[in-house]
Design an enzyme around this catalytic site. Structure first.
Site, PDB file in Angstrom:
ATOM      1  N   GLU A 172       0.827  -1.216   0.000  1.00 42.59           N
ATOM      2  CA  GLU A 172       0.000   0.000   0.000  1.00 42.59           C
ATOM      3  C   GLU A 172       0.858   1.262   0.000  1.00 42.59           C
ATOM      4  OE1 GLU A 172      -4.260   0.043   1.933  1.00 42.59           O
ATOM      5  OE2 GLU A 172      -2.753  -0.626   3.380  1.00 42.59           O
ATOM      6  N   PHE A 173       0.310   2.303  -0.605  1.00 40.65           N
ATOM      7  CA  PHE A 173       0.907   3.638  -0.638  1.00 40.65           C
ATOM      8  C   PHE A 173       2.283   3.644  -1.319  1.00 40.65           C
ATOM      9  CE2 PHE A 173      -1.573   3.238   3.363  1.00 40.65           C
ATOM     10  CZ  PHE A 173      -2.681   3.963   2.945  1.00 40.65           C
ATOM     11  N   ARG A 174       2.514   2.664  -2.193  1.00 39.32           N
ATOM     12  CA  ARG A 174       3.781   2.538  -2.919  1.00 39.32           C
ATOM     13  C   ARG A 174       4.966   2.278  -1.983  1.00 39.32           C
ATOM     14  NH1 ARG A 174       3.128   2.905  -7.944  1.00 39.32           N
ATOM     15  NH2 ARG A 174       5.299   3.315  -8.460  1.00 39.32           N
ATOM     16  N   LEU A 175       4.686   1.733  -0.820  1.00 40.65           N
ATOM     17  CA  LEU A 175       5.744   1.355   0.131  1.00 40.65           C
ATOM     18  C   LEU A 175       6.110  -0.111  -0.136  1.00 40.65           C
ATOM     19  CD1 LEU A 175       4.282   3.044   3.337  1.00 40.65           C
ATOM     20  CD2 LEU A 175       5.934   3.978   1.688  1.00 40.65           C
TER      21      LEU A 175
END
Length: 195
Positions: A172-175
């Site tokens: 998620e969230f490009r993490l």
């Protein structure tokens, strides 16, 4: 946390991809460079892999553009992207030709039409029209009627021996999560990369 051997992890992810991908979970992008250093990529199919074979195997026409580039520069990159799993695996290494016994054994497992197509195609060369190719295919059907189709001398496989393998998992969230393995002699070192 101890990471598994990269081939073990590849097998786990590949098995999940075989269960979830709608088409060709064994499809991988192969990147090569020509003699001027210009890159080129195309999709090929993984047809063998693991520590017992020494890496990752695919097959092709040895007179194709890709084989010409592989003969000139053995350094390649592979990329598996499994959208259904939101995962990718990047592999870097060098290619060597597979032996004739391995190539013959795999060729014998292909469908008859695929075998005939390997004889009929001058892969990567100009083609005037589809009818020309279909006529050549029909010629091969006649040539090998009633007998097994042998492997053409211009068709074989390449083995990619990996020096680096990266496993990428979407988060998620490009993490995202990235684990990289690098060959060190007969073993692997491993670590994480920032996304």
């Amino acid at each position: 946390m101890e990471r598994p051997d990269p081939f073990v992890l590849f097998d786990l992810w590949f098995a999940e991809a075989q269960a979830s991908e709608p088409n060709d979970p064994n499809a991988m992008a192969l990147a090569t460079v020509d003699e001027q250093g210009r890159p080129s990529s195309r999709m090929v199919l993984l047809k063998g892999h693991g520590p017992d074979v020494g890496g990752f195997i695919f097959y092709t026409n040895l007179e194709s553009r890709k084989s010409g580039e592989l003969s000139g520069n053995a350094n390649v990159a592979l990329l598996f992207h499994w959208k259904s799993l939101r995962r990718q695996i990047r592999i870097e290494g060098a290619v060597t030709p597979v032996d004739y016994i391995t190539a013959d054994a795999y060729f014998a497992t292909r469908s008859r039409n695929s075998q005939l197509g390997a004889w009929a195609s001058d892969q990567s060369r100009p083609l005037a029209d589809r009818a020309t190719f279909e006529a050549r295919f029909a010629e091969m059907e006649q040539r090998f009627a009633g007998e097994d189709v042998p492997r053409p001398p211009h068709w074989s496989g390449w083995l990619v021996t990996p020096t680096k393998i990266e496993f990428w998992q979407d988060r998620e969230f490009r993490l995202h999560e990235r684990w990289v393995y690098e060959r060190s002699g007969d073993s692997w070192t491993t670590g994480m990369l920032y996304p």
